[in-house]
Design a protein around this motif. Structure first.
Motif, PDB file in Angstrom:
ATOM      1  N   SER A 159       0.760  -1.280  -0.001  1.00 19.75           N
ATOM      2  CA  SER A 159       0.082  -0.063  -0.117  1.00 19.75           C
ATOM      3  C   SER A 159       0.767   1.320   0.100  1.00 19.75           C
ATOM      4  O   SER A 159       0.477   2.424  -0.408  1.00 19.75           O
ATOM      5  N   THR A 160       2.257   1.236   0.425  1.00 18.48           N
ATOM      6  CA  THR A 160       2.932   2.502   0.369  1.00 18.48           C
ATOM      7  C   THR A 160       3.663   2.589  -0.883  1.00 18.48           C
ATOM      8  O   THR A 160       4.616   3.461  -1.029  1.00 18.48           O
ATOM      9  N   GLN A 161       3.775   1.370  -1.789  1.00 18.81           N
ATOM     10  CA  GLN A 161       4.610   1.441  -3.083  1.00 18.81           C
ATOM     11  C   GLN A 161       3.789   2.020  -4.039  1.00 18.81           C
ATOM     12  O   GLN A 161       2.741   1.993  -4.272  1.00 18.81           O
ATOM     13  N   THR A 162       4.515   2.447  -5.120  1.00 17.27           N
ATOM     14  CA  THR A 162       4.039   2.857  -6.433  1.00 17.27           C
ATOM     15  C   THR A 162       3.190   1.577  -7.172  1.00 17.27           C
ATOM     16  O   THR A 162       4.182   0.631  -7.486  1.00 17.27           O
ATOM     17  N   TRP A 163       1.936   1.912  -7.441  1.00 21.96           N
ATOM     18  CA  TRP A 163       1.400   0.883  -8.326  1.00 21.96           C
ATOM     19  C   TRP A 163       1.325   1.275  -9.700  1.00 21.96           C
ATOM     20  O   TRP A 163       1.377   0.316 -10.600  1.00 21.96           O
ATOM     21  N   LEU A 164       1.074   2.632  -9.972  1.00 20.39           N
ATOM     22  CA  LEU A 164       0.634   3.074 -11.051  1.00 20.39           C
ATOM     23  C   LEU A 164       1.723   4.405 -11.602  1.00 20.39           C
ATOM     24  O   LEU A 164       1.758   5.089 -10.636  1.00 20.39           O
ATOM     25  N   SER A 165       1.796   4.383 -12.949  1.00 18.89           N
ATOM     26  CA  SER A 165       2.608   5.559 -13.411  1.00 18.89           C
ATOM     27  C   SER A 165       1.750   5.988 -14.386  1.00 18.89           C
ATOM     28  O   SER A 165       1.305   5.328 -15.416  1.00 18.89           O
ATOM     29  N   VAL A 166       1.155   7.293 -14.182  1.00 21.23           N
ATOM     30  CA  VAL A 166       0.274   8.095 -14.906  1.00 21.23           C
ATOM     31  C   VAL A 166       0.781   9.120 -15.710  1.00 21.23           C
ATOM     32  O   VAL A 166       1.445  10.149 -15.129  1.00 21.23           O
ATOM     33  N   THR A 167       0.644   9.036 -17.123  1.00 20.62           N
ATOM     34  CA  THR A 167       1.319  10.222 -18.100  1.00 20.62           C
ATOM     35  C   THR A 167       0.028  10.808 -18.419  1.00 20.62           C
ATOM     36  O   THR A 167      -1.027  10.511 -18.921  1.00 20.62           O
ATOM     37  N   LEU A 168       0.327  12.204 -18.323  1.00 20.59           N
ATOM     38  CA  LEU A 168      -0.798  13.063 -18.619  1.00 20.59           C
ATOM     39  C   LEU A 168      -0.576  13.683 -20.110  1.00 20.59           C
ATOM     40  O   LEU A 168       0.458  13.612 -20.631  1.00 20.59           O
ATOM     41  N   ALA A 169      -1.633  13.756 -20.706  1.00 21.36           N
ATOM     42  CA  ALA A 169      -1.783  14.173 -22.069  1.00 21.36           C
ATOM     43  C   ALA A 169      -1.157  15.770 -22.619  1.00 21.36           C
ATOM     44  O   ALA A 169      -1.133  15.941 -23.518  1.00 21.36           O
ATOM     45  N   ASP A 170      -1.113  16.314 -21.466  1.00 16.99           N
ATOM     46  CA  ASP A 170      -0.780  17.768 -21.690  1.00 16.99           C
ATOM     47  C   ASP A 170       0.765  17.919 -21.836  1.00 16.99           C
ATOM     48  O   ASP A 170       1.278  19.076 -21.762  1.00 16.99           O
ATOM     49  N   GLY A 171       1.568  16.686 -21.962  1.00 15.54           N
ATOM     50  CA  GLY A 171       2.616  16.803 -22.119  1.00 15.54           C
ATOM     51  C   GLY A 171       3.905  16.930 -21.005  1.00 15.54           C
ATOM     52  O   GLY A 171       4.794  17.323 -21.175  1.00 15.54           O
ATOM     53  N   ALA A 172       3.337  16.783 -19.652  1.00 17.81           N
ATOM     54  CA  ALA A 172       3.943  17.136 -18.392  1.00 17.81           C
ATOM     55  C   ALA A 172       5.225  16.161 -18.622  1.00 17.81           C
ATOM     56  O   ALA A 172       5.034  15.026 -19.064  1.00 17.81           O
ATOM     57  N   SER A 173       6.416  16.581 -17.967  1.00 17.96           N
ATOM     58  CA  SER A 173       7.603  15.965 -18.234  1.00 17.96           C
ATOM     59  C   SER A 173       7.557  14.578 -17.381  1.00 17.96           C
ATOM     60  O   SER A 173       8.257  13.694 -17.628  1.00 17.96           O
ATOM     61  N   GLU A 174       7.081  14.761 -16.054  1.00 17.98           N
ATOM     62  CA  GLU A 174       7.393  13.731 -15.156  1.00 17.98           C
ATOM     63  C   GLU A 174       5.750  13.073 -15.064  1.00 17.98           C
ATOM     64  O   GLU A 174       4.767  13.719 -14.921  1.00 17.98           O
ATOM     65  N   PRO A 175       5.725  11.547 -14.936  1.00 17.28           N
ATOM     66  CA  PRO A 175       4.409  10.946 -14.775  1.00 17.28           C
ATOM     67  C   PRO A 175       3.939  11.204 -13.358  1.00 17.28           C
ATOM     68  O   PRO A 175       4.785  11.377 -12.580  1.00 17.28           O
ATOM     69  N   LEU A 176       2.784  11.090 -13.019  1.00 18.89           N
ATOM     70  CA  LEU A 176       2.207  11.034 -11.824  1.00 18.89           C
ATOM     71  C   LEU A 176       2.464   9.596 -11.153  1.00 18.89           C
ATOM     72  O   LEU A 176       2.109   8.685 -11.985  1.00 18.89           O
ATOM     73  N   LEU A 177       2.607   9.412  -9.992  1.00 23.08           N
ATOM     74  CA  LEU A 177       2.974   8.330  -9.265  1.00 23.08           C
ATOM     75  C   LEU A 177       1.888   7.984  -8.275  1.00 23.08           C
ATOM     76  O   LEU A 177       1.742   8.736  -7.452  1.00 23.08           O
TER      77      LEU A 177
ATOM     78  N   ALA B 246      -4.387   3.891  -4.847  1.00 18.15           N
ATOM     79  CA  ALA B 246      -5.440   3.110  -5.946  1.00 18.15           C
ATOM     80  C   ALA B 246      -6.415   2.139  -5.399  1.00 18.15           C
ATOM     81  O   ALA B 246      -7.343   2.084  -6.216  1.00 18.15           O
ATOM     82  N   LEU B 247      -6.090   1.773  -4.439  1.00 17.95           N
ATOM     83  CA  LEU B 247      -7.064   0.792  -3.721  1.00 17.95           C
ATOM     84  C   LEU B 247      -7.137   1.112  -2.091  1.00 17.95           C
ATOM     85  O   LEU B 247      -6.471   0.792  -1.490  1.00 17.95           O
ATOM     86  N   PRO B 248      -8.010   2.291  -1.909  1.00 13.40           N
ATOM     87  CA  PRO B 248      -7.870   2.562  -0.484  1.00 13.40           C
ATOM     88  C   PRO B 248      -8.369   1.584   0.594  1.00 13.40           C
ATOM     89  O   PRO B 248      -7.872   1.802   1.640  1.00 13.40           O
ATOM     90  N   ILE B 249      -9.234   0.471   0.156  1.00 11.34           N
ATOM     91  CA  ILE B 249      -9.442  -0.300   1.310  1.00 11.34           C
ATOM     92  C   ILE B 249      -8.328  -1.315   1.546  1.00 11.34           C
ATOM     93  O   ILE B 249      -8.359  -2.115   2.467  1.00 11.34           O
ATOM     94  N   LEU B 250      -6.875  -1.099   0.879  1.00 10.90           N
ATOM     95  CA  LEU B 250      -5.979  -2.191   0.861  1.00 10.90           C
ATOM     96  C   LEU B 250      -5.446  -2.265   2.237  1.00 10.90           C
ATOM     97  O   LEU B 250      -5.112  -3.257   2.908  1.00 10.90           O
ATOM     98  N   THR B 251      -4.967  -0.838   3.060  1.00  8.09           N
ATOM     99  CA  THR B 251      -4.258  -0.885   4.130  1.00  8.09           C
ATOM    100  C   THR B 251      -5.206  -1.765   5.297  1.00  8.09           C
ATOM    101  O   THR B 251      -4.866  -2.556   5.973  1.00  8.09           O
ATOM    102  N   PRO B 252      -6.518  -1.226   5.486  1.00  8.70           N
ATOM    103  CA  PRO B 252      -7.191  -1.592   6.420  1.00  8.70           C
ATOM    104  C   PRO B 252      -7.474  -2.959   6.120  1.00  8.70           C
ATOM    105  O   PRO B 252      -7.539  -3.653   7.440  1.00  8.70           O
ATOM    106  N   LEU B 253      -7.965  -3.714   5.226  1.00  8.21           N
ATOM    107  CA  LEU B 253      -8.169  -5.005   5.011  1.00  8.21           C
ATOM    108  C   LEU B 253      -6.893  -5.811   5.184  1.00  8.21           C
ATOM    109  O   LEU B 253      -6.665  -6.839   6.107  1.00  8.21           O
TER     110      LEU B 253
END
Length: 197
Positions: free
Chosen positions: A24-42, A48-55
């Motif tokens: 739950s603390t690690q990067t699951w997805l790298s998201v690239t925006l269509a606006d040409g941002a140089s850095e992807p969102l991590l 990505a899955l809010p119920i992961l930590t409590p369960l």
């Protein structure tokens, strides 16, 4: 195998829960925006899955508690383990395979200020899953298997809860199968018996 059933179950649940919490603390997805941002969102697993930590914490608690429970609670905990593992497994598999918009919408909204499923989907050009959803999925499969194994073998576990039905001499270590140890002394104390007598 039956003698080690409890140990195997406890370890499996603890490992599956721990991997879920770590994942739950690690990067699951790298998201690239269509606006040409140089850095992807991590996107972290907890985002990505809010119920992961409590369960996952619940799975850890089940693993710790099942080692000292009686027969009825073993079955209850076994069913809970199967349910938690199945729910997290299905949701994790969806993220690992298809990365639905809901899994990264929060991160995109935080970065751009734009909300709404359709608007967020239009902003994203690509998503890439890291290995962590797959690792977490394997952990959830292990949790389901541990729950099923509990349901199949729970009746044959030997435990402190079973000792209350033994005679006083057997509870004091007189059955000859093994010496009276520190755990037995704690169990005696829990029953209100003086272990030093």
């Amino acid at each position: 195998m039956i003698r080690r059933a409890r140990l195997l179950t406890v370890l499996s649940m603890l490992v599956a829960g721990a991997i879920g919490v770590i994942g739950s603390t690690q990067t699951w997805l790298s998201v690239t925006l269509a606006d040409g941002a140089s850095e992807p969102l991590l996107v972290a697993g907890a985002d990505a899955l809010p119920i992961l930590t409590p369960l996952s914490l619940a799975a850890l608690a089940l693993g710790a508690a099942i080692s000292i429970t009686g027969l009825v609670l073993r079955y209850v905990f076994g069913v809970l383990s199967v349910a938690i593992g199945a729910i997290l497994g299905v949701l994790t598999a969806q993220i690992a395979v298809a990365a639905p918009v809901s899994s990264f919408a929060g991160a995109v909204t935080d970065a751009t200020g734009i909300g709404g499923t359709d608007a967020v989907a239009a902003l994203v050009s690509s998503t890439t899953a890291t290995p962590w959803p797959g690792v977490t999925l394997v952990a959830q499969i292990v949790l389901v298997l541990a729950g099923v194994f509990t349901l199949v073998t729970a009746r044959r576990w030997r435990g402190s809860a079973d000792r209350r039905y033994q005679t006083a001499s057997a509870a004091a270590g007189g059955d000859g199968s093994r010496p009276h140890d520190a755990i037995d002394s704690w169990d005696d104390l829990s029953r209100g018996d003086d272990p030093t007598a």
